[in-house]
Design an enzyme around this catalytic site. Structure first.
Site, mmCIF file in Angstrom:
data_model
loop_
_atom_site.group_PDB
_atom_site.id
_atom_site.type_symbol
_atom_site.label_atom_id
_atom_site.label_comp_id
_atom_site.label_asym_id
_atom_site.label_seq_id
_atom_site.Cartn_x
_atom_site.Cartn_y
_atom_site.Cartn_z
ATOM 1 N N ASP A 219 45.820 46.803 43.399
ATOM 2 C CA ASP A 219 45.818 48.228 43.723
ATOM 3 C C ASP A 219 47.223 48.692 44.118
ATOM 4 O OD1 ASP A 219 45.230 50.800 44.555
ATOM 5 O OD2 ASP A 219 43.539 50.207 45.828
ATOM 6 N N HIS B 243 42.399 49.974 41.709
ATOM 7 C CA HIS B 243 41.890 50.936 42.690
ATOM 8 C C HIS B 243 40.413 51.269 42.490
ATOM 9 C CE1 HIS B 243 42.602 53.788 45.892
ATOM 10 N NE2 HIS B 243 42.098 54.786 45.183
ATOM 11 N N SER C 70 38.274 55.562 48.310
ATOM 12 C CA SER C 70 39.567 56.233 48.403
ATOM 13 C C SER C 70 39.509 57.408 49.386
ATOM 14 C CB SER C 70 40.003 56.672 47.003
ATOM 15 O OG SER C 70 41.376 56.932 46.951
#
Length: 259
Positions: A209, A237, A84
């Site tokens: 996600d 995610h 991320s």
């Protein structure tokens, strides 16, 4: 300043360096690294302002400055792995070209997280809302953000519990790092630069996600000149939390292929 960055090292073998995402810390890697350390030398880094680096802040919290702080802690020839927000940091380090990397692995990351008319991602107003809520109650705001990261996963409840448990072992993040990290997510766009990264790249995505939507994932992979992709069909995610065995298999396949 670089001495205040926390890095933990364990295992022997090829160097794998892990960078966590926004709001969390290096504790998120504990589950998979108990397995990976049997074959590799694992380095987990707390980004500036997070975990045991919570007192380490640059004068201005932006992508370039935090990448520069992290760079000296990455061994030459390592494979850099970012989740991320950590993926943005990893890509910026690869673009800086100050560290000799063997490869780059992005986990549920995007060169541009915010959506526009030609790009799917997070609504800018959602990130702004999180920024405003941080001022009032950042513990609750973090809890909400972690919940969003697990949305869609079949094991969402267990995933959230695992993330919270891992994060809770370390000091709370610095509020300035939380705000700065959100601003990086809001304004960064590395898409036009990524084709200059020549090392092998693996993009790991969760099909469910909501932060890096499935429709955007092929376009992300196309930004690189030397990239592969693995999609975890039932993950959101955090595929390394929800599907650790499949994730470890993908990581090992990529690492052993490029060395």
């Amino acid at each position: 300043m670089t001495n205040c960055i926390y890095r933990h090292q364990t295992g022997q073998g090829k160097d794998l360096v892990f960078l966590h995402g926004w709001g969390v810390n290096s504790g998120v890697w504990q589950g998979i690294n108990q397995v990976l350390q049997q074959d590799y030398r694992i380095h987990t880094i707390d980004l500036p302002g997070f975990g045991l680096s919570h007192q380490c802040l640059p004068d201005e919290y932006n992508l370039q400055k935090i990448s520069t702080l992290v760079e000296p802690h990455i061994p030459a020839g390592a494979i850099l792995i970012g989740w991320s927000l950590g993926g943005l940091v990893a890509n910026q380090i690869a673009l800086n070209n100050q560290v000799q990397l063997a490869g780059l692995i992005n986990i549920a990351s995007s060169p541009k997280f915010v959506s526009d008319k030609n790009w799917q991602g997070i609504n800018f107003k959602v990130l702004q809302m999180f920024s405003e809520q941080l001022q009032e109650d950042f513990a609750k705001t973090l809890e909400r953000f972690l919940a969003i990261q697990a949305m869609g996963s079949q094991s969402a409840r267990q995933d959230i519990k695992a993330l919270n448990a891992a994060v809770a072992q370390y000091p709370s993040p610095n509020v300035n790092a939380l705000i700065g990290g959100l601003q990086i997510l809001e304004y960064t766009d590395l898409r036009q630069q990524l084709n200059t990264i020549e090392i092998p790249v693996l993009n790991c995505f969760g099909r469910l996600d909501s932060l890096v939507p499935a429709k955007t994932q092929p376009a992300i992979t196309e930004c690189y000149t030397n990239s592969q992709v693995v999609t975890f069909e039932k993950a959101s995610h955090a595929p390394f939390i929800s599907h650790p065995e499949d994730f470890i298999k993908a990581i090992k396949g990529f690492v052993d292929q490029i060395h």
